[in-house]
Design a protein around this motif. Structure first.
Motif, PDB file in Angstrom:
ATOM      1  N   ILE A  47      -5.721  -6.647   5.958  1.00 29.93           N
ATOM      2  CA  ILE A  47      -6.599  -5.585   5.475  1.00 29.93           C
ATOM      3  C   ILE A  47      -6.010  -4.235   5.882  1.00 29.93           C
ATOM      4  O   ILE A  47      -5.672  -4.028   7.050  1.00 29.93           O
ATOM      5  CB  ILE A  47      -8.010  -5.723   6.076  1.00 29.93           C
ATOM      6  CG1 ILE A  47      -8.616  -7.088   5.720  1.00 29.93           C
ATOM      7  CG2 ILE A  47      -8.918  -4.598   5.578  1.00 29.93           C
ATOM      8  CD1 ILE A  47      -9.887  -7.405   6.496  1.00 29.93           C
ATOM      9  N   THR A  51     -12.646  -3.837  -8.758  1.00 28.58           N
ATOM     10  CA  THR A  51     -11.490  -4.106  -7.910  1.00 28.58           C
ATOM     11  C   THR A  51     -10.312  -4.554  -8.766  1.00 28.58           C
ATOM     12  O   THR A  51     -10.455  -5.432  -9.622  1.00 28.58           O
ATOM     13  CB  THR A  51     -11.815  -5.206  -6.881  1.00 28.58           C
ATOM     14  OG1 THR A  51     -12.912  -4.789  -6.073  1.00 28.58           O
ATOM     15  CG2 THR A  51     -10.611  -5.502  -6.000  1.00 28.58           C
ATOM     16  N   PRO A  95     -12.724  -3.912  -1.421  1.00 31.42           N
ATOM     17  CA  PRO A  95     -11.445  -3.219  -1.605  1.00 31.42           C
ATOM     18  C   PRO A  95     -11.269  -2.676  -3.021  1.00 31.42           C
ATOM     19  O   PRO A  95     -11.783  -3.242  -3.987  1.00 31.42           O
ATOM     20  CB  PRO A  95     -10.413  -4.313  -1.326  1.00 31.42           C
ATOM     21  CG  PRO A  95     -11.119  -5.576  -1.718  1.00 31.42           C
ATOM     22  CD  PRO A  95     -12.562  -5.373  -1.353  1.00 31.42           C
ATOM     23  N   GLU A  96     -10.520  -1.591  -3.134  1.00 25.44           N
ATOM     24  CA  GLU A  96     -10.156  -1.081  -4.456  1.00 25.44           C
ATOM     25  C   GLU A  96      -9.083  -1.940  -5.104  1.00 25.44           C
ATOM     26  O   GLU A  96      -9.041  -2.081  -6.324  1.00 25.44           O
ATOM     27  CB  GLU A  96      -9.628   0.354  -4.375  1.00 25.44           C
ATOM     28  CG  GLU A  96     -10.688   1.402  -4.107  1.00 25.44           C
ATOM     29  CD  GLU A  96     -10.747   1.786  -2.648  1.00 25.44           C
ATOM     30  OE1 GLU A  96     -11.136   2.930  -2.374  1.00 25.44           O
ATOM     31  OE2 GLU A  96     -10.410   0.962  -1.772  1.00 25.44           O
ATOM     32  N   ILE A 141      -6.935  -0.175   5.799  1.00 28.79           N
ATOM     33  CA  ILE A 141      -7.988   0.826   5.599  1.00 28.79           C
ATOM     34  C   ILE A 141      -7.413   2.200   5.920  1.00 28.79           C
ATOM     35  O   ILE A 141      -6.877   2.419   7.011  1.00 28.79           O
ATOM     36  CB  ILE A 141      -9.210   0.537   6.489  1.00 28.79           C
ATOM     37  CG1 ILE A 141      -9.818  -0.824   6.114  1.00 28.79           C
ATOM     38  CG2 ILE A 141     -10.252   1.646   6.344  1.00 28.79           C
ATOM     39  CD1 ILE A 141     -11.005  -1.217   6.959  1.00 28.79           C
ATOM     40  N   ILE A 190      -9.290   1.057   0.709  1.00 26.86           N
ATOM     41  CA  ILE A 190      -9.261  -0.298   1.264  1.00 26.86           C
ATOM     42  C   ILE A 190      -8.407  -1.186   0.364  1.00 26.86           C
ATOM     43  O   ILE A 190      -8.614  -1.254  -0.854  1.00 26.86           O
ATOM     44  CB  ILE A 190     -10.682  -0.893   1.372  1.00 26.86           C
ATOM     45  CG1 ILE A 190     -11.586   0.026   2.206  1.00 26.86           C
ATOM     46  CG2 ILE A 190     -10.634  -2.293   1.978  1.00 26.86           C
ATOM     47  CD1 ILE A 190     -13.043  -0.391   2.213  1.00 26.86           C
ATOM     48  N   VAL A 191      -7.442  -1.875   0.976  1.00 26.06           N
ATOM     49  CA  VAL A 191      -6.558  -2.795   0.261  1.00 26.06           C
ATOM     50  C   VAL A 191      -6.593  -4.134   0.976  1.00 26.06           C
ATOM     51  O   VAL A 191      -6.521  -4.202   2.211  1.00 26.06           O
ATOM     52  CB  VAL A 191      -5.110  -2.264   0.216  1.00 26.06           C
ATOM     53  CG1 VAL A 191      -4.178  -3.286  -0.433  1.00 26.06           C
ATOM     54  CG2 VAL A 191      -5.051  -0.935  -0.520  1.00 26.06           C
ATOM     55  N   PHE A 192      -6.699  -5.205   0.199  1.00 30.82           N
ATOM     56  CA  PHE A 192      -6.648  -6.562   0.748  1.00 30.82           C
ATOM     57  C   PHE A 192      -5.392  -7.222   0.206  1.00 30.82           C
ATOM     58  O   PHE A 192      -5.221  -7.366  -1.003  1.00 30.82           O
ATOM     59  CB  PHE A 192      -7.890  -7.352   0.338  1.00 30.82           C
ATOM     60  CG  PHE A 192      -8.029  -8.687   1.019  1.00 30.82           C
ATOM     61  CD1 PHE A 192      -8.150  -8.763   2.395  1.00 30.82           C
ATOM     62  CD2 PHE A 192      -8.048  -9.860   0.289  1.00 30.82           C
ATOM     63  CE1 PHE A 192      -8.290  -9.988   3.028  1.00 30.82           C
ATOM     64  CE2 PHE A 192      -8.191 -11.092   0.910  1.00 30.82           C
ATOM     65  CZ  PHE A 192      -8.316 -11.161   2.290  1.00 30.82           C
ATOM     66  N   THR A 203       0.829  -1.209   0.000  1.00 35.06           N
ATOM     67  CA  THR A 203       0.000   0.000   0.000  1.00 35.06           C
ATOM     68  C   THR A 203       0.861   1.255   0.000  1.00 35.06           C
ATOM     69  O   THR A 203       0.636   2.177  -0.790  1.00 35.06           O
ATOM     70  CB  THR A 203      -0.927   0.009   1.222  1.00 35.06           C
ATOM     71  OG1 THR A 203      -1.821  -1.110   1.164  1.00 35.06           O
ATOM     72  CG2 THR A 203      -1.736   1.297   1.282  1.00 35.06           C
TER      73      THR A 203
END
Length: 303
Positions: free
Chosen positions: A148, A280, A246-247, A150, A134-136, A120
């Motif tokens: 995760i 996504t 998530p994006e 945020i 939001i990234v997973f 990220t």
């Protein structure tokens, strides 16, 4: 005063430290030392102090806070480490002991959370979607872990298990998992899970890279194994998208190198999605083995 982010990747065989310039996001120091975990918990703490002292001497200043990527999770209720493959850490109040021994603020997160943070702040997400909320992040290798992020920070949750995607059941009456359940994501689409499935249907032992190569050469059993990966990955990741939306999803680990995971995968996810389209981004990471230590440093960015 100069501004730096300090991170420690605490591995079973090595401890690595990074110091990142907060203005340039570039590392100015990277050092490592053997963990020597067989000598016990107190010795691991001493090794960490030795490494930080060495880096502080080079930099000319001592950190006030250090992020630590750990091979397990700090239980937020009981205040001790759990699920560590470096077993000397289990049951220990690692953050408090580091605070006391080093006279710093120690911030801890497991390796999957650090992977997600690293990509990220310093990796692929920063490059392709720097405004992602939001990234997973997924590590799919021998096992399956995930984290995760945020608004640039890790999500930990009530029990410290937020992001434990690998231990959700996706195959009823599937293979036994060490966690006590059957058919967990980890047992189905980890490297070991795929190799086991190939062995069951072919009576042959192949590594995952060999299975991928065989599938490209037309091997029917190998192709079936890869299609199984695509099917169950799509089913499992759709549940994540439906819940946290998530994006970006970043897939690390050996299984993350399988190109079939990215080939028209949207069309397999969509039938399981509570939305008529999928925006996504599902991508490979950029930091490789450096993710752990970069993610550890990112833990202190928002203190």
């Amino acid at each position: 005063m100069d501004c730096y982010y300090w991170g420690i990747d605490l591995g079973g065989t090595k401890i690595e430290c990074i110091v990142i310039d907060c203005e340039t996001d570039q590392s100015v120091i990277r050092e490592r030392i053997a963990t020597e975990s067989s000598k016990g918990y107190a010795h691991i703490l001493d090794q960490i102090k030795t490494l930080i002292d060495r880096c502080a001497d080079k930099l000319g200043q001592y950190p006030q806070a250090v992020g630590f990527g750990t091979p397990g999770t700090l239980d937020p209720i009981h205040g001790v480490m759990k699920n560590c493959n470096t077993t000397a850490l289990n049951g220990k109040a690692l953050d408090k002991d580091l605070n006391q021994q080093l006279n710093i603020k120690a911030v801890l997160a497991n390796d999957a959370n650090c992977f997600a943070l690293a990509e990220t702040h310093y990796g692929v997400v920063k490059r392709i979607k720097p405004d992602a909320q939001i990234v997973f992040g997924i590590i799919m290798g021998t096992g399956v872990g995930s984290g995760i992020v945020i608004d640039g920070k890790c999500l930990y949750g009530c029990h410290g298990i937020a992001g434990e995607w690998g231990h959700n059941v996706i195959e009823l009456q599937g293979a036994d998992c060490y966690c006590g359940k059957q058919g967990c994501v980890e047992t189905v689409i980890s490297g070991k899970g795929l190799e086991r499935y190939y062995r069951e249907i072919s009576d042959q032992d192949l590594s995952l890279p060999e299975i991928v190569a065989a599938a490209k050469s037309g091997n029917e059993h190998a192709q079936k194994t890869i299609e199984r990966l695509r099917h169950y990955f799509s089913l499992a990741v759709a549940k994540i998208i439906n819940v946290i939306d998530p994006e970006v999803i970043v897939i690390g680990g050996g299984v993350g190198n399988v190109d079939a995971l990215y080939d028209n995968i949207d069309q397999l996810i969509l039938p399981h999605l509570f939305n008529p389209e999928l925006n996504t981004l599902i991508v490979k990471p950029e930091l490789g083995d450096s993710a752990g230590v970069f993610g550890a440093a990112a833990l202190v960015k928002h203190l």
